[in-house]
Enzyme design. Structure first.
Site, mmCIF file in Angstrom:
data_model
loop_
_atom_site.group_PDB
_atom_site.id
_atom_site.type_symbol
_atom_site.label_atom_id
_atom_site.label_comp_id
_atom_site.label_asym_id
_atom_site.label_seq_id
_atom_site.Cartn_x
_atom_site.Cartn_y
_atom_site.Cartn_z
ATOM 1 N N GLN A 13 0.908 -1.140 0.196
ATOM 2 C CA GLN A 13 0.038 -0.190 -0.050
ATOM 3 C C GLN A 13 0.875 1.330 0.164
ATOM 4 O O GLN A 13 0.588 2.116 -0.738
ATOM 5 C CB GLN A 13 -1.173 0.064 1.094
ATOM 6 C CG GLN A 13 -0.579 0.153 2.420
ATOM 7 C CD GLN A 13 -1.737 0.495 3.572
ATOM 8 O OE1 GLN A 13 -2.882 0.784 3.249
ATOM 9 N NE2 GLN A 13 -1.261 0.096 4.794
ATOM 10 N N ASP A 39 12.154 -10.382 -4.678
ATOM 11 C CA ASP A 39 12.293 -11.125 -3.465
ATOM 12 C C ASP A 39 13.360 -10.154 -2.492
ATOM 13 O O ASP A 39 14.588 -10.534 -2.981
ATOM 14 C CB ASP A 39 12.575 -12.466 -3.336
ATOM 15 C CG ASP A 39 12.583 -12.954 -1.900
ATOM 16 O OD1 ASP A 39 12.580 -12.133 -0.948
ATOM 17 O OD2 ASP A 39 12.419 -14.314 -1.980
ATOM 18 N N THR A 65 4.213 -7.594 6.985
ATOM 19 C CA THR A 65 3.696 -6.656 7.903
ATOM 20 C C THR A 65 2.214 -7.389 8.801
ATOM 21 O O THR A 65 1.648 -6.498 9.358
ATOM 22 C CB THR A 65 3.012 -5.410 6.937
ATOM 23 O OG1 THR A 65 2.200 -6.001 6.164
ATOM 24 C CG2 THR A 65 4.280 -4.551 6.565
ATOM 25 N N THR A 104 8.120 1.364 12.457
ATOM 26 C CA THR A 104 6.629 1.303 13.021
ATOM 27 C C THR A 104 6.842 1.854 14.345
ATOM 28 O O THR A 104 7.695 1.676 15.174
ATOM 29 C CB THR A 104 6.290 -0.160 12.897
ATOM 30 O OG1 THR A 104 5.064 -0.098 13.686
ATOM 31 C CG2 THR A 104 7.116 -1.131 13.471
ATOM 32 N N TYR A 128 6.816 -8.946 15.201
ATOM 33 C CA TYR A 128 6.560 -7.821 14.078
ATOM 34 C C TYR A 128 7.853 -6.767 14.615
ATOM 35 O O TYR A 128 8.472 -6.303 14.024
ATOM 36 C CB TYR A 128 5.409 -7.562 13.829
ATOM 37 C CG TYR A 128 5.300 -6.413 12.931
ATOM 38 C CD1 TYR A 128 5.704 -6.460 11.469
ATOM 39 C CD2 TYR A 128 4.782 -5.092 13.410
ATOM 40 C CE1 TYR A 128 5.596 -5.223 10.678
ATOM 41 C CE2 TYR A 128 4.679 -3.881 12.719
ATOM 42 C CZ TYR A 128 4.987 -3.977 11.218
ATOM 43 O OH TYR A 128 5.104 -2.816 10.462
ATOM 44 N N LYS A 132 11.289 -5.545 13.274
ATOM 45 C CA LYS A 132 11.340 -4.308 12.709
ATOM 46 C C LYS A 132 12.306 -3.466 13.413
ATOM 47 O O LYS A 132 13.180 -2.660 12.859
ATOM 48 C CB LYS A 132 10.166 -3.314 12.649
ATOM 49 C CG LYS A 132 9.014 -3.981 11.804
ATOM 50 C CD LYS A 132 9.225 -3.909 10.391
ATOM 51 C CE LYS A 132 9.182 -2.382 10.053
ATOM 52 N NZ LYS A 132 9.375 -2.120 8.495
#
Ligand SMILES: NC(=O)c1ccc[n+]([C@@H]2O[C@H](COP(=O)([O-])OP(=O)(O)OC[C@H]3O[C@@H](n4cnc5c(N)ncnc54)[C@H](OP(=O)(O)O)[C@@H]3O)[C@@H](O)[C@H]2O)c1
Length: 295
Positions: A13, A39, A65, A104, A128, A132
């Protein structure tokens, strides 16, 4: 000079919004968009394209994500969110290029107080967030010429984000349970893309504008309030609404624990770059009507 920009994760997105934003701003700016066919965990898949294109700056929007899926697939989470970042950073270090990497609010946990500034200690609560955070750390060690743009609760017309999910469920359900004990700053995907595009102008060879920058919408609220706001906008347009019933993370039982309040303080972005990302109420009515027209 207009920088040559390569986008990795171009089919996600944010990646799509970046492509749209760059071409709207300047259709002749050289932009290489590498989507899911490249990839990021396999450098042989993207290296030749980057070598040939010779970007001035790379924007990495590729990531694993799916927060709950990361709990089941930690190896994949660390491969995409840490190891691929290290490989990209190494490519940039070898070629003397800059890297803008998106991170994030989930690098933070429940130990501090919000709104959270860039220098607050990290304490991820889930795989996650940990993967990150590991990506951020390794990037800092490999490549001085980096920007880490931390954002939160990215929403837009694409399926999969919280906004689009609530819009879809409202069509068929009379009641939707939504957690009320999770607070953050929703960030409209096109606003984020525009901020990243403006930051990409600031990472030329003579720049000293590197480091970590919070880039989130200015309005903090709970998921419950976010869903209520979507229903209010739907009601204004005469669309079917659903009752939003508050629940808690514990009762909802998602595999990954989320921070209870991870509102990012994005005031440095405004002070240093004059960029302010509008809050949800500035974007929601228009976006609800656009998505409703599409369906
Ligand atoms: N969405 C949010 O609320 C949010 C909040 C804070 C930060 N962020 C950060 O913002 C950035 C962009 O996220 P987004 O919202 O655009 O998520 P997204 O829509 O899931 O985009 C990520 C893209 O990366 C791709 N990808 C995953 N593994 C890959 C691999 N091995 N090689 C190449 N591409 C791969 C995904 O493809 P598949 O889907 O096909 O696997 C997807 O197209 C990420 O760094 C994310 O951590 C997002």
């Amino acid at each position: 000079m207009t920088p040559r920009v390569a986008i990795l994760g171009a089919s996600g997105q944010v990646g799509k919004a970046l492509q749209a934003g760059f071409s709207q701003r300047n259709p002749i700016q050289p932009v290489l968009a590498l989507g899911r066919d490249y990839d990021v965990t396999d450098s042989s898949s993207w290296r030749a394209s980057l070598d040939a294109f010779e970007p001035d700056v790379i924007i990495n929007a590729a990531a694993f994500t799916a927060v709950d899926a990361c709990e089941r697939e930690p190896d994949r989470a660390f491969a995409v969110n840490r190891d691929a970042v290290a490989a990209l950073a190494q490519w940039c270090a070898n070629s003397d290029k800059a890297l803008i990497h998106i991170s994030t609010d989930y690098v933070f946990g429940d130990s501090g107080s919000a709104p959270i500034t860039e220098d607050a200690p990290v304490s991820p609560l889930n795989i996650y967030g940990a993967s990150k955070e590991a990506g951020e750390s390794i990037l800092r060690t490999i490549l001085p010429r980096h920007m880490i743009a931390r954002t939160s609760w990215v929403y837009g017309p694409d399926a999969g984000n919280f906004f689009a999910t609530i819009m879809r469920l409202a069509e068929t359900r009379d009641q939707i349970k939504v957690v009320a004990d999770e607070i953050s700053c929703p960030t409209f995907v096109s606003d984020l893309a525009e901020a990243l595009i403006r930051l990409s102008d600031r990472v030329g060879p003579d720049s000293t504008d590197f480091g970590t920058i919070h880039c989130a919408g200015e309005q903090g609220l709970s998921r419950f309030d976010f869903a209520q706001a979507i229903m209010a906008a739907r009601a204004e347009l005469g669309l079917k609404t659903a009752e939003i019933a508050p629940t808690t993370q514990a009762l909802f039982g998602a595999p990954a624990r989320r921070p209870s309040d991870s509102r990012l303080d994005s005031s440095f972005l405004e002070r240093a770059y004059g960029i302010k990302l509008p809050g949800l109420s500035a974007r929601l009515p228009h976006l609800v009507s656009v998505l409703a027209r599409q369906n």
